[in-house]
Design a protein around this motif. Structure first.
Motif, PDB file in Angstrom:
ATOM      1  N   ALA A  43       1.034  -1.327  -0.041  1.00 43.27           N
ATOM      2  CA  ALA A  43      -0.029  -0.058  -0.138  1.00 43.27           C
ATOM      3  C   ALA A  43       0.803   1.364   0.039  1.00 43.27           C
ATOM      4  O   ALA A  43       1.768   1.226   0.765  1.00 43.27           O
ATOM      5  N   TYR A  44       0.377   2.334  -0.917  1.00 43.62           N
ATOM      6  CA  TYR A  44       1.103   3.465  -0.618  1.00 43.62           C
ATOM      7  C   TYR A  44       0.190   4.572  -0.213  1.00 43.62           C
ATOM      8  O   TYR A  44      -1.173   4.788  -0.740  1.00 43.62           O
ATOM      9  N   GLU A  45       0.391   5.321   0.699  1.00 41.29           N
ATOM     10  CA  GLU A  45      -0.584   6.169   1.479  1.00 41.29           C
ATOM     11  C   GLU A  45      -0.334   7.699   0.615  1.00 41.29           C
ATOM     12  O   GLU A  45       0.856   8.286   0.653  1.00 41.29           O
ATOM     13  N   ASP A  59      -5.984   8.284   1.022  1.00 40.59           N
ATOM     14  CA  ASP A  59      -5.974   6.786   0.237  1.00 40.59           C
ATOM     15  C   ASP A  59      -4.793   5.877   0.350  1.00 40.59           C
ATOM     16  O   ASP A  59      -3.588   6.683   0.450  1.00 40.59           O
ATOM     17  N   ARG A  60      -5.178   4.714   0.700  1.00 39.39           N
ATOM     18  CA  ARG A  60      -3.937   3.832   0.802  1.00 39.39           C
ATOM     19  C   ARG A  60      -4.176   2.739  -0.560  1.00 39.39           C
ATOM     20  O   ARG A  60      -5.264   2.079  -0.426  1.00 39.39           O
ATOM     21  N   LEU A  61      -3.393   3.036  -1.599  1.00 42.06           N
ATOM     22  CA  LEU A  61      -3.531   2.372  -2.626  1.00 42.06           C
ATOM     23  C   LEU A  61      -2.326   1.279  -3.111  1.00 42.06           C
ATOM     24  O   LEU A  61      -1.490   1.285  -2.654  1.00 42.06           O
ATOM     25  N   THR A  62      -2.988   0.456  -3.741  1.00 38.89           N
ATOM     26  CA  THR A  62      -2.317  -0.633  -4.226  1.00 38.89           C
ATOM     27  C   THR A  62      -2.383  -0.829  -5.686  1.00 38.89           C
ATOM     28  O   THR A  62      -3.327  -0.301  -6.382  1.00 38.89           O
ATOM     29  N   HIS A 122      -6.365   0.524  -6.681  1.00 39.26           N
ATOM     30  CA  HIS A 122      -7.399   0.129  -5.942  1.00 39.26           C
ATOM     31  C   HIS A 122      -7.020   0.764  -4.582  1.00 39.26           C
ATOM     32  O   HIS A 122      -5.989   0.834  -4.092  1.00 39.26           O
ATOM     33  N   ASP A 123      -8.092   1.229  -3.798  1.00 38.73           N
ATOM     34  CA  ASP A 123      -7.846   1.691  -2.487  1.00 38.73           C
ATOM     35  C   ASP A 123      -7.834   0.312  -1.471  1.00 38.73           C
ATOM     36  O   ASP A 123      -8.307  -0.688  -2.059  1.00 38.73           O
ATOM     37  N   GLU A 124      -7.853   0.808  -0.251  1.00 41.22           N
ATOM     38  CA  GLU A 124      -7.995  -0.651   0.762  1.00 41.22           C
ATOM     39  C   GLU A 124      -9.129  -1.255   0.849  1.00 41.22           C
ATOM     40  O   GLU A 124      -9.035  -2.418   1.166  1.00 41.22           O
ATOM     41  N   SER A 125      -9.961  -0.652   0.486  1.00 40.41           N
ATOM     42  CA  SER A 125     -11.464  -1.265   0.267  1.00 40.41           C
ATOM     43  C   SER A 125     -11.810  -2.240  -0.756  1.00 40.41           C
ATOM     44  O   SER A 125     -12.689  -2.895  -0.999  1.00 40.41           O
ATOM     45  N   GLY A 126     -10.742  -2.062  -1.652  1.00 43.46           N
ATOM     46  CA  GLY A 126     -11.003  -2.710  -2.855  1.00 43.46           C
ATOM     47  C   GLY A 126     -11.560  -1.840  -4.066  1.00 43.46           C
ATOM     48  O   GLY A 126     -11.775  -2.384  -5.221  1.00 43.46           O
TER      49      GLY A 126
END
Length: 159
Positions: free
Chosen positions: A17-19, A101-104, A128-132
């Motif tokens: 994750a990238y914040e 946002d925490r993104l993958t 996508h964010d951490e909720s998908g």
């Protein structure tokens, strides 16, 4: 050496994750010379319906290009990064990136082509964010320039 065509369709694992931080957004907006207040002022962003400051659309490149590094550095693919130039970039957003946002990113090789001795690699990055939730899709085109057969260096003589 030509790139391995069998890699078309290969998907690499998601990145850590990238914040997205307010300060990174501000620095990026300053660097590109975009004075939009929604990039630096939380109240201006809220007035537009966002919960916090948003990032300029091209900010996603910093995240997706770093993620494409797993593709670029894959030794089996055969890409000589010393000859690579950035050919093109496109984005398709579901919503803007925003502070917090925490993104993958999941990278997929969409195409491998050869043209005039140059190898062309198209990489799609799904963010996508951490909720998908899908945030943005980025397409990056990389061109590995043909080597000068007399010198073994890129045809233009530079890097």
């Amino acid at each position: 050496m030509a790139l391995d065509q069998s890699y078309v369709g290969r998907t690499y694992p998601p990145t850590p994750a990238y914040e997205v931080g307010r300060e990174k957004i501000r620095e990026f907006a300053e660097a590109i010379g975009d004075p939009n207040p929604a990039y630096v002022d939380p109240e201006a962003a809220k007035a537009l319906g966002h919960p916090d400051v948003i990032a300029p659309p091209t900010f996603a490149f910093a995240i997706t290009y770093k993620a494409a590094g797993v593709v670029i550095s894959d030794p089996e693919l055969g890409l000589d990064y010393s000859r690579v130039v950035h050919g093109d970039q496109k984005f398709a957003y579901t919503r803007p990136l925003r502070a917090g946002d925490r993104l993958t990113v999941t990278s997929t090789i969409e195409a491998v082509k050869s043209m005039a001795g140059n190898d062309i690699l198209d990489v799609r990055g799904e963010v996508h964010d951490e909720s998908g939730e899908h945030i943005v899709t980025a397409w990056t085109k990389l061109v590995a320039r043909a080597a000068d057969p007399e010198q073994g260096t890129p045809q233009d003589g530079g890097a």
